[in-house]
Design an enzyme around this catalytic site. Structure first.
Site, PDB file in Angstrom:
ATOM      1  N   PHE A   1       6.251  23.336 -19.176  1.00 32.53           N
ATOM      2  CA  PHE A   1       5.467  22.957 -17.995  1.00 32.53           C
ATOM      3  C   PHE A   1       5.628  21.493 -17.621  1.00 32.53           C
ATOM      4  CE2 PHE A   1       2.472  21.437 -21.173  1.00 32.53           C
ATOM      5  CZ  PHE A   1       1.779  20.422 -20.551  1.00 32.53           C
ATOM      6  N   LYS A   2       6.032  20.660 -18.556  1.00 35.31           N
ATOM      7  CA  LYS A   2       6.094  19.227 -18.289  1.00 35.31           C
ATOM      8  C   LYS A   2       7.300  18.828 -17.444  1.00 35.31           C
ATOM      9  CE  LYS A   2       3.386  18.312 -22.403  1.00 35.31           C
ATOM     10  NZ  LYS A   2       3.248  17.696 -23.718  1.00 35.31           N
ATOM     11  N   ASP A   3       8.183  19.788 -17.152  1.00 40.73           N
ATOM     12  CA  ASP A   3       9.355  19.488 -16.334  1.00 40.73           C
ATOM     13  C   ASP A   3       8.974  18.933 -14.970  1.00 40.73           C
ATOM     14  OD1 ASP A   3      11.453  20.167 -18.082  1.00 40.73           O
ATOM     15  OD2 ASP A   3      11.199  22.294 -17.664  1.00 40.73           O
TER      16      ASP A   3
END
Length: 436
Positions: A106-108
């Site tokens: 999700f941190k992309d």
């Protein structure tokens, strides 16, 4: 837009300073002076908008005063070159799959958005001095930031990670890249890595020597774009007629992800309530029960990306609600799970539904199973924050299966590890940076 510090002792900053500095001079986290409400028409028609379209409208409310429209749209559309689907797991529980970006985590979104925004400010100011990004990671942040910034001109990234406490695949994603990415293997836990980064920002001599910023969720450009996910979840649930009584559950470590969701709610996002799902690192859960915030040393768990004993973004959640415990608990609840419970949840979910949870998503799924108020017609969406193949050894062992490794992950594993071993002593870390 002006940004103030949660410690209230630093001078106000514009967006450029907040992004480039990362942390305020008084060690506080930057907060926008105002949170703009999105118009009713936006929510009336949100189900007809693509992920990119709705995210640009949200980004404009956050950053439109400081970034020209064409550039901001380019940043958003470049960042969101993938979809973010919602999938049915049970009749009233859905998974928001946040792992369709470059590193399958999700941190992309936040990492890529920040890289492009930082590059925008560097070019705007015709900056010639290299910007050095320091980022502490308990797993996924490092890989997302490293890949988001890989090859970006004028920026060098130092990824600090705890030795032996990230999965082999996670480690490959930031130690094999080279170029403008340096991996630093710290003999300690995540909190030690985070302390080294924060101390570096406060060291005057080091800051005279090199220009420093952070890409952890302490940076406004990292955590705010993660709110895009929650607007998209609402849009996709509205499209199937299930958005009227929506509960979002977020596996939480450093609390940047759920903090972005809370900002979304302040902008008008009609989510009924939120659940913060913790592993055995239950500091926030205990705060919800007692009103006392008592950080402690982190515990190593199956869900390693959530192994945080002093979550930085608690300061933002506290500030957002003016320190009012009652206001926080009014629409935020918590849950905490030890490794044995996480294992059992993964097995049961796979057996009953065929859905493969990673250890972090398992915390979110189980929290919804236990806390969703079905009698009130609630429907729950939990964040599945990373592809289960990123934790292949654990998932295979727990479920007795052979999780297929996506090609992009397999490519990382072919590289050669390059890392700099250091202790958790700040003097040693400072000396290393002073010689760069």
């Amino acid at each position: 837009m002006q940004y103030y510090s949660t410690n209230r002792k630093a001078t106000l900053a514009n967006l450029e300073k907040a992004v480039v500095k990362g942390l305020a001079e008084d060690r506080g986290l930057y907060m926008p002076e105002q949170i703009k409400q999105l118009p009713k028409e936006f929510f009336d028609n949100i189900q007809d908008l693509s992920f990119q379209e709705l995210s640009y409208k949200v980004a404009d409310a956050f950053f439109g005063e400081d970034v020209d429209a064409e550039s901001l749209k380019g940043i958003v559309y470049d960042t969101l070159s993938f979809d973010c689907p919602v999938k049915k797991v049970t009749d009233n529980i859905y998974s928001l799959e946040l792992f369709h970006g470059p590193t399958l985590a999700f941190k992309d979104v936040g990492a890529r958005f920040m890289a492009r925004l930082l590059q925008y400010f560097i070019k705007k100011e015709d900056e010639t001095k290299e910007v050095n990004v320091l980022v502490a990671t308990s797993g996924d942040t490092g890989s997302a930031v490293a890949n988001g910034f890989l090859g970006v001109e004028g920026i060098h990234v130092y990824v600090l990670y705890p030795k032996g406490k990230v999965s082999p695949i996670q480690e490959c994603q930031f130690t094999t890249l080279g170029k403008n990415i340096t991996a630093i293997e710290v003999d300690g836990v995540f909190d030690d890595c985070q302390a080294l980064v924060k101390n570096a920002f406060m060291d005057e001599e080091l800051n005279r020597h090199m220009k420093l910023t952070s890409a952890n969720s302490i940076n406004v450009a990292r955590f705010l774009p993660q709110s895009f996910y929650y607007f998209n979840a609402y849009a996709r649930m509205k499209a199937i007629g299930l958005a009227d009584n929506l509960v979002m559950c977020v596996p939480s470590g450093n609390f940047g992800n759920i903090c972005s969701a809370l900002f979304g709610r302040k902008m008008g996002l009609p989510v009924k309530r939120f659940i913060a799902a913790n592993n055995a690192n239950d500091i926030f859960y205990n705060y919800l029960q007692t009103g006392k915030y008592e950080p402690k040393a982190s515990i190593q768990t199956l869900a390693n990306a959530m192994d945080v004993g002093d979550p930085s973004n608690f300061a933002r959640i506290y500030d957002l609600h003016h320190g009012d415990h009652k206001a926080i608990t009014e629409y935020i609840s918590g849950a905490t799970y030890k490794d044995g419970q996480i294992r059992e949840t993964m097995r049961q979910c796979y057996k009953e539904t065929g859905y493969i949870l990673d250890p972090h998503g398992a915390c979110g799924y189980q929290a919804l199973k236990e806390l969703l108020r079905e009698s009130e017609g609630e429907v729950g969406v939990f964040c599945e924050t990373a592809h289960p193949a990123k934790f292949k050894e654990k998932v295979d062992e727990i479920l007795g299966i052979d999780v297929e490794i996506p090609e992009r992950l397999a490519d990382f594993m072919k590289g050669t590890k390059q890392s700099v071993p250091l202790s958790k002593d700040f003097a040693e870390f400072k000396n290393y940076l002073m010689n760069q």
